[in-house]
Design a protein around this motif. Sequence first.
Motif, mmCIF file in Angstrom:
data_model
loop_
_atom_site.group_PDB
_atom_site.id
_atom_site.type_symbol
_atom_site.label_atom_id
_atom_site.label_comp_id
_atom_site.label_asym_id
_atom_site.label_seq_id
_atom_site.Cartn_x
_atom_site.Cartn_y
_atom_site.Cartn_z
ATOM 1 N N SER A 379 0.823 -1.211 0.000
ATOM 2 C CA SER A 379 0.000 0.000 0.000
ATOM 3 C C SER A 379 0.856 1.260 0.000
ATOM 4 C CB SER A 379 -0.922 0.015 1.227
ATOM 5 O OG SER A 379 -0.157 -0.036 2.427
ATOM 6 N N ASP A 380 2.162 1.110 0.205
ATOM 7 C CA ASP A 380 3.081 2.244 0.295
ATOM 8 C C ASP A 380 4.189 2.081 -0.743
ATOM 9 O OD1 ASP A 380 4.672 4.360 1.016
ATOM 10 O OD2 ASP A 380 5.424 3.450 2.858
ATOM 11 N N PRO A 381 4.363 3.044 -1.666
ATOM 12 C CA PRO A 381 5.409 2.911 -2.687
ATOM 13 C C PRO A 381 6.815 2.870 -2.090
ATOM 14 C CG PRO A 381 4.417 5.105 -2.767
ATOM 15 C CD PRO A 381 3.580 4.287 -1.853
ATOM 16 N N LEU A 382 7.054 3.581 -0.987
ATOM 17 C CA LEU A 382 8.377 3.566 -0.369
ATOM 18 C C LEU A 382 8.710 2.182 0.174
ATOM 19 C CD1 LEU A 382 10.861 5.197 0.434
ATOM 20 C CD2 LEU A 382 9.681 5.867 2.539
ATOM 21 N N ALA A 383 7.727 1.520 0.793
ATOM 22 C CA ALA A 383 7.940 0.157 1.293
ATOM 23 C C ALA A 383 8.215 -0.807 0.143
ATOM 24 C CB ALA A 383 6.725 -0.303 2.091
ATOM 25 N N ALA A 384 7.545 -0.595 -0.987
ATOM 26 C CA ALA A 384 7.766 -1.466 -2.142
ATOM 27 C C ALA A 384 9.181 -1.315 -2.675
ATOM 28 C CB ALA A 384 6.746 -1.144 -3.227
ATOM 29 N N VAL A 385 9.674 -0.076 -2.799
ATOM 30 C CA VAL A 385 11.031 0.154 -3.300
ATOM 31 C C VAL A 385 12.062 -0.425 -2.333
ATOM 32 C CG1 VAL A 385 12.731 1.943 -3.806
ATOM 33 C CG2 VAL A 385 10.401 2.153 -4.686
ATOM 34 N N ASN A 386 11.830 -0.269 -1.044
ATOM 35 C CA ASN A 386 12.769 -0.792 -0.054
ATOM 36 C C ASN A 386 12.833 -2.311 -0.065
ATOM 37 O OD1 ASN A 386 13.415 1.785 0.813
ATOM 38 N ND2 ASN A 386 11.943 1.778 2.492
ATOM 39 N N ALA A 387 11.788 -2.957 -0.552
ATOM 40 C CA ALA A 387 11.762 -4.424 -0.604
ATOM 41 C C ALA A 387 12.392 -4.981 -1.879
ATOM 42 C CB ALA A 387 10.314 -4.916 -0.491
ATOM 43 N N CYS A 388 12.829 -4.096 -2.775
ATOM 44 C CA CYS A 388 13.327 -4.537 -4.079
ATOM 45 C C CYS A 388 14.754 -5.075 -4.013
ATOM 46 C CB CYS A 388 13.281 -3.382 -5.084
ATOM 47 S SG CYS A 388 11.639 -3.020 -5.713
ATOM 48 N N TYR A 389 15.028 -6.033 -4.904
ATOM 49 C CA TYR A 389 16.375 -6.515 -5.204
ATOM 50 C C TYR A 389 16.647 -6.240 -6.682
ATOM 51 C CZ TYR A 389 16.916 -8.962 -0.721
ATOM 52 O OH TYR A 389 17.056 -9.264 0.611
ATOM 53 N N GLU A 390 17.846 -6.567 -7.117
ATOM 54 C CA GLU A 390 18.242 -6.350 -8.505
ATOM 55 C C GLU A 390 17.250 -7.005 -9.462
ATOM 56 O OE1 GLU A 390 21.126 -4.962 -11.397
ATOM 57 O OE2 GLU A 390 21.018 -4.643 -9.241
ATOM 58 N N GLY A 391 16.792 -6.195 -10.449
ATOM 59 C CA GLY A 391 15.920 -6.722 -11.487
ATOM 60 C C GLY A 391 14.448 -6.689 -11.169
ATOM 61 N N ASP A 392 14.046 -6.229 -9.989
ATOM 62 C CA ASP A 392 12.631 -6.184 -9.624
ATOM 63 C C ASP A 392 11.926 -5.044 -10.352
ATOM 64 O OD1 ASP A 392 13.130 -8.271 -7.965
ATOM 65 O OD2 ASP A 392 12.521 -7.275 -6.110
ATOM 66 N N THR A 393 10.600 -5.139 -10.383
ATOM 67 C CA THR A 393 9.762 -4.112 -10.993
ATOM 68 C C THR A 393 8.712 -3.657 -9.985
ATOM 69 O OG1 THR A 393 10.048 -5.049 -13.208
ATOM 70 C CG2 THR A 393 8.178 -3.577 -12.883
ATOM 71 N N VAL A 394 8.485 -2.351 -9.923
ATOM 72 C CA VAL A 394 7.450 -1.787 -9.050
ATOM 73 C C VAL A 394 6.399 -1.127 -9.933
ATOM 74 C CG1 VAL A 394 6.916 -0.179 -7.181
ATOM 75 C CG2 VAL A 394 9.107 -1.394 -7.197
ATOM 76 N N ILE A 395 5.164 -1.593 -9.840
ATOM 77 C CA ILE A 395 4.048 -1.020 -10.596
ATOM 78 C C ILE A 395 3.140 -0.286 -9.607
ATOM 79 C CG2 ILE A 395 2.065 -1.500 -12.070
ATOM 80 C CD1 ILE A 395 3.500 -4.029 -12.994
ATOM 81 N N ILE A 396 2.955 1.006 -9.839
ATOM 82 C CA ILE A 396 2.167 1.824 -8.921
ATOM 83 C C ILE A 396 0.834 2.163 -9.584
ATOM 84 C CG2 ILE A 396 2.106 3.941 -7.563
ATOM 85 C CD1 ILE A 396 5.114 3.943 -7.535
ATOM 86 N N CYS A 397 -0.239 1.778 -8.948
ATOM 87 C CA CYS A 397 -1.577 2.001 -9.480
ATOM 88 C C CYS A 397 -2.028 3.432 -9.193
ATOM 89 C CB CYS A 397 -2.554 1.005 -8.859
ATOM 90 S SG CYS A 397 -2.163 -0.721 -9.244
ATOM 91 N N PRO A 398 -3.063 3.912 -9.920
ATOM 92 C CA PRO A 398 -3.535 5.279 -9.721
ATOM 93 C C PRO A 398 -3.893 5.551 -8.262
ATOM 94 C CG PRO A 398 -4.464 4.387 -11.730
ATOM 95 C CD PRO A 398 -3.743 3.262 -11.056
ATOM 96 N N GLY A 399 -3.542 6.756 -7.822
ATOM 97 C CA GLY A 399 -3.816 7.159 -6.445
ATOM 98 C C GLY A 399 -2.893 8.289 -6.038
ATOM 99 N N HIS A 400 -3.156 8.842 -4.887
ATOM 100 C CA HIS A 400 -2.328 9.914 -4.321
ATOM 101 C C HIS A 400 -1.640 9.346 -3.085
ATOM 102 C CE1 HIS A 400 -1.690 14.430 -3.804
ATOM 103 N NE2 HIS A 400 -1.028 13.873 -2.796
ATOM 104 N N TYR A 401 -0.336 9.156 -3.182
ATOM 105 C CA TYR A 401 0.433 8.538 -2.110
ATOM 106 C C TYR A 401 1.279 9.610 -1.420
ATOM 107 C CZ TYR A 401 -0.754 4.414 -4.905
ATOM 108 O OH TYR A 401 -1.421 3.455 -5.618
ATOM 109 N N VAL A 402 1.179 9.678 -0.107
ATOM 110 C CA VAL A 402 1.981 10.611 0.678
ATOM 111 C C VAL A 402 3.028 9.803 1.439
ATOM 112 C CG1 VAL A 402 1.962 12.369 2.485
ATOM 113 C CG2 VAL A 402 0.032 12.185 0.902
#
Length: 653
Positions: A379-402
């Motif tokens: 639910s949080d884009p920052l948490a998603a990026v922090n969970a990434c390793y080499e080669g991962d992809t983060v897809i962010i759906c429409p919304g306003h994230y603070v």
Amino acid sequence: MADGEPQPPAALPQSGEAAGEEAQREAQRRAVAEGGLQERAAELKPDPPQEDDDCSDYGSRDKPGTTLGRTVPDGNVLFPDIFQTDHLLFYERFKAYQDYILADCKASEVKEFTAEYLEKVLEPLGWQAIWRTNVFEVLVEVVDVEYSALKAVVQLSEPFLCESQVSTFTLECMRELLELKEHQIPLQELWVVYDESGEFDQTALAIEHVRFFYKCIWRTWDEEEEDDFDYFVRCVEPRLRLHYDILEHRVPSGLVADYQNLLSQCEELYRKFLNLRSSISSSDSDSEVENVSMVEGLKLYEKIEHLKQKLKLIENPLLRYVFGYQKYSGLQAKGLRPTGTKITHVVSSTMMASLLQSLIRDKLCPESYGEELEIQFHSDPLAAVNACYEGDTVIICPGHYVVDGVFCIADSIELEGYGLPDDIVIEKQGKGDNFVDCTGANIKISSLKLVQHDAVEGILNVHHGKTTLENCVLQCETTGITVRTSAELLMKNSDLYGAKNFLDENYDIPKITMVNNMIHNNEGYGVVLVKPTIPSDVKDVSAERREGNTQPHSGDERACVEGFRHEELPECVTDELELYEQAEISEQTESNYEIANELGATSAKKSQMHKKRLSELGITEADDNLMSQEMFVSIVGNQFKWNGKGSFGIFLF
């Protein structure tokens, strides 16, 4: 009046003598009244203006009542209240040091000027203070002041009030300690006891100015600086501004930590240098040991000078942001997962069935990847990026994230929005440092809108590796995008606005591609190139290059051949930095060719300097890498509108 009630007696006619006495009494009453009015008018009459040489910078001591606040000392002992003076504003301290204390003194004259100021405003005796050290606090009474030594002569107050971390500081111990110190205490260790009369306001303020100066402004090596400059302009003002910039959260926390670390290192090395110099000067022999000590002293001196230069860069309000710092240089990439798998992270505040179906159809279909996908939901884009390793992809759906934090991307990942940028907004909450920091080898960011408010650093910083920014909107308030040494940026079809500066680069030739972007409504320049000054013996290479490239590559672009005009800078940086900006040309499509041309010209200059160094060493090998460097540069189809200082600026340092 009702009938039958007694009538008041009629006024009897006064005799001549009685009438004279009454007239005399009336004249006396009028005289007293007029005298009272005159006295009242005198009380209300404003004080005459003070002369310029008056050192009373916070009102007249003749006025009844204090103008300062009071505060209750911490601790268990019931000390009397003290004046509250540590909350002074920047302009109050600035005015005091510039107009009353230091003026135009040299570094070697600071103590002398300070003593003269104190002699004019400090009450010599009759006031109490709390003497504070790291070990104890004790109430004392001031009986004299040694102005030249910046010390007060004190005695213990009665009753004896003392608070200590250890129980050994009894009345007898304190008396012995004062005897050892000859009853002289540094003024900056005294906090003046509150007095409502206003008689000691100036004393409290003067001691506060001395205390703050020696705690926050003065450096132990300042006295050895050259005396051919104004100490206030060169040292006091920039350090004072830095102090308040830090208090008001205008300086990144990482830069503050760097400054404090550099200051501690410099102070430690300077102490070693002084001890070594003292040991050499006290020795009469010309032994080998002394020669070795002199060599060590020279090495220490060079290290100290290097640290002092770094401190001055941070103290300079312009250079601290232009040159930046290596805050994230130690950020380590995670690399591949131990299992070797790559994960797709999906970010959505709420996941509806229709949205999931669209994602599976457009982004998560196994046939598109040729293998089964592993998906994690956030639910949080920052948490998603922090969970990434080499080669991962983060897809962010429409919304306003603070978010409240910094995106530190050290691995090669893809960060993409699912939809239009204006529908996928990531907003930085509150004041902070960086927003997005990239150090990965190959990072891709697309279809996002990044919003930054009231920040102290840029919205996107590329420290290392290559970052591709495509179809994004960046709304910012500080330095915009920064490309650091040896980094590469590919920016396509993006919109950036609100920056004070954009695209500054350190030392090396940046590898920058900008295609079909909108750079508009920035306070400073649209694009800023930072580069070192070039010796005069290699400048002619740039001139030849410009003469051969005055025509644009296509009819849609225009070359700027009018040159640059010099812009005035504050005195503190005019000897370190020159700033040129391009003359105004077309509002719609400007500076594309000029930016590319300048980058290429800078590359030619660096190549010529490299050849010159090789030639001095007797090496005549040609450098054929020039054109390959230029092939990385592509500045095409960009629009620059309504940028405060123009489309393109150059900082020479």
